[in-house]
Design a protein around this motif. Structure first.
Motif, PDB file in Angstrom:
ATOM      1  N   LEU A 298       0.832  -1.209   0.000  1.00 39.18           N
ATOM      2  CA  LEU A 298       0.000   0.000   0.000  1.00 39.18           C
ATOM      3  C   LEU A 298       0.862   1.252   0.000  1.00 39.18           C
ATOM      4  N   GLN A 299       1.959   1.214   0.797  1.00 46.42           N
ATOM      5  CA  GLN A 299       2.798   2.389   0.969  1.00 46.42           C
ATOM      6  C   GLN A 299       4.242   1.913   0.960  1.00 46.42           C
ATOM      7  N   PRO A 300       4.931   2.039  -0.181  1.00 46.08           N
ATOM      8  CA  PRO A 300       6.247   1.401  -0.333  1.00 46.08           C
ATOM      9  C   PRO A 300       7.351   1.971   0.559  1.00 46.08           C
ATOM     10  N   PHE A 301       7.120   3.143   1.168  1.00 44.59           N
ATOM     11  CA  PHE A 301       8.111   3.693   2.088  1.00 44.59           C
ATOM     12  C   PHE A 301       7.857   3.232   3.528  1.00 44.59           C
ATOM     13  N   GLY A 302       6.769   2.458   3.740  1.00 46.38           N
ATOM     14  CA  GLY A 302       6.484   1.951   5.078  1.00 46.38           C
ATOM     15  C   GLY A 302       6.094   3.049   6.044  1.00 46.38           C
ATOM     16  N   GLN A 303       5.325   4.031   5.539  1.00 46.71           N
ATOM     17  CA  GLN A 303       4.901   5.142   6.394  1.00 46.71           C
ATOM     18  C   GLN A 303       3.382   5.248   6.364  1.00 46.71           C
ATOM     19  N   VAL A 304       2.830   5.895   7.382  1.00 46.07           N
ATOM     20  CA  VAL A 304       1.396   6.173   7.376  1.00 46.07           C
ATOM     21  C   VAL A 304       1.193   7.641   7.027  1.00 46.07           C
ATOM     22  N   PRO A 305       0.047   7.988   6.389  1.00 41.20           N
ATOM     23  CA  PRO A 305      -1.080   7.125   6.055  1.00 41.20           C
ATOM     24  C   PRO A 305      -0.939   6.440   4.688  1.00 41.20           C
ATOM     25  N   ALA A 306      -1.797   5.435   4.479  1.00 47.43           N
ATOM     26  CA  ALA A 306      -2.111   4.974   3.143  1.00 47.43           C
ATOM     27  C   ALA A 306      -3.621   5.102   3.018  1.00 47.43           C
TER      28      ALA A 306
END
Lengths: 220, 218
Positions: free
Chosen positions: A49-57
């Protein structure tokens, strides 16, 4: 039954930015928790969902979107008829109104965000997560932010909100970091007459109050 | 129609972002130099255009604009239909991807690459300073993590926002061009799809023209 899902927790400034936009636009959503303490944000499923591993997605039936400001624009573009119709420059404002919103959105992203995020980390998250505070970083970033707020103060002496007469996304994006900083260093904002006036108005919006309520619910 | 005036310098990274868009759409414009060494960017005349005292700023008739990514969008919208569609505003999911990857450039890529360019090129050449290797090293590690994501993305998609060249790709040009003049350019060799993406879009005529304006600064 909504197809809109936001991944992340309300205490995250970037997540709360998206939640504020969804409330302004009256768009129903569900909030899917991401357990960062357990490293869920770095799990293969979340990285899809979020390739940088951060929120939000953010996900709906049409797209998976990340970067909170891009998510906000998508919500505004997808639901032009819903809720606040002026968020990205109004129905009849045309190119000029939209451009003014874009300009101040970029000012937030490039000038306000770096020092304010550094201060939010130092003043709120470092103590919360047991990191040592860095007094030099606090001092440097406060000085940078003060310069930015001086520019804002002059602008807000000429214009009710950053992009013009209406509350827009350009103001909304400041709410998450502003909220934390006003609780820790209120002088930065409130000692500047026009910034203070603007802050009182934007933080009193019902959409933001709903987000703050969500933030105050104890996380299990 | 009045002539667009762009205030900035042809070799300055953010000015170049706008120059590329103007060239891509074939707009007529005048580049008005602003002398940073003499502090012109902090003069009252320029602060009236850009209250942060930065370059570039754009004037188009009565409109004055600052922030290169906002100016870029304005130029592309104003001249819509005259050049390639770099915003895809007619398609919700495609324009969302342009916005996503433009924000990735602004918030992930740029913060990692610009300190490296500043320390190794701008500081020594413009200000006679000594590069801080620890800043360079820290940011090289950050950049590699970002490039890991870009490599995976560009293995699935020809350009960042999809199979179409967009403002998201264009926005990377100026800092990356300078990075290629630093001793660290070979970092890109470990990312074959990223390297191919870079080489592909630097062959665009607009890019060659703007790169030529960098003069001896590349």
């Amino acid at each position: 039954m909504t197809s809109v899902t936001v991944y992340g927790a309300p205490f995250s400034p970037a997540v709360s930015r998206v939640l504020a936009c969804l409330y302004e636009k009256d768009v129903d959503f569900k909030l899917a928790p991401v357990d960062m303490a357990k490293g869920q944000h770095k799990s293969p499923d979340f990285l899809k969902l979020q390739p940088f591993g951060q929120v939000p997605a953010f996900q709906d039936e049409l797209a998976t979107v990340f970067e909170s400001r891009a998510i906000c624009k998508y919500i505004c573009n997808k639901y032009p008829e819903k809720g606040n119709q002026n968020l990205i420059g109004g129905r009849d404002g045309g190119l000029l109104a939209r451009t003014s919103v874009d300009q101040w959105l970029e000012a937030e992203g490039q000038s306000f965000n770096p020092p304010s995020s550094a201060l939010v980390f130092q003043l709120a998250f470092a103590p919360m997560f047991g990191f040592k505070q860095d007094p030099a970083a606090i001092e440097q970033n406060e000085a940078k932010l003060a310069n930015v707020l001086d520019v804002y103060d002059r602008r807000l002496g000429e214009s009710k909100f950053l992009a013009g007469d209406d509350f827009t996304l350009a103001d909304l994006v400041h709410l998450p970091n502003g909220h934390i900083l006003v609780s820790k260093k209120e002088d930065l904002f409130l000692s500047r007459k026009n910034v203070g006036r603007w802050w009182e108005e934007i933080s009193a919006r019902p959409s933001w109050k709903k987000v703050v309520e969500m933030q105050n619910v104890p996380q299990s | 129609m009045s002539l667009i005036k762009l205030y900035g310098m042809p070799m300055a990274t953010c000015t170049m972002r706008v120059l590329l868009c103007l060239e891509e759409v074939g707009a007529k414009y005048e580049l008005v130099p602003i002398s940073m060494p003499t502090g012109e960017h902090k003069s009252p005349a320029h602060l009236a255009r850009n209250p942060f005292g930065q370059i570039p700023a754009l004037e188009d008739g009565d409109l004055t604009l600052f922030e290169s990514r906002a100016i870029a969008r304005y130029v592309l919208r104003k001249f819509k239909g005259q050049g390639p569609d770099l915003l895809k505003e007619g398609n919700l999911s495609e324009s969302a991807m342009v916005d996503v990857w433009l924000d990735v450039e602004a918030h992930q890529y740029n913060p990692a690459i610009s300190p490296i360019v500043y320390q190794s090129l701008i500081l020594p050449r413009m200000y006679g300073g000594t590069p801080d290797q620890s800043i360079i090293d820290t940011n090289l590690e950050k950049l590699k993590k970002v490039l890991d994501v870009y490599e995976a993305r560009l293995s699935k998609s020809k350009y960042l926002a999809g199979d179409f060249f967009s403002l998201a790709d264009l926005s990377h040009f100026s800092y990356t061009k300078y990075f290629m003049a630093t001793p660290y350019a070979s970092v890109f060799d470990s990312y074959p799809h990223v390297k191919a993406w870079w080489e592909d879009f630097t062959s665009r005529p607009a890019f060659k023209k703007v790169a030529a304006g960098m003069g001896g600064h590349q």
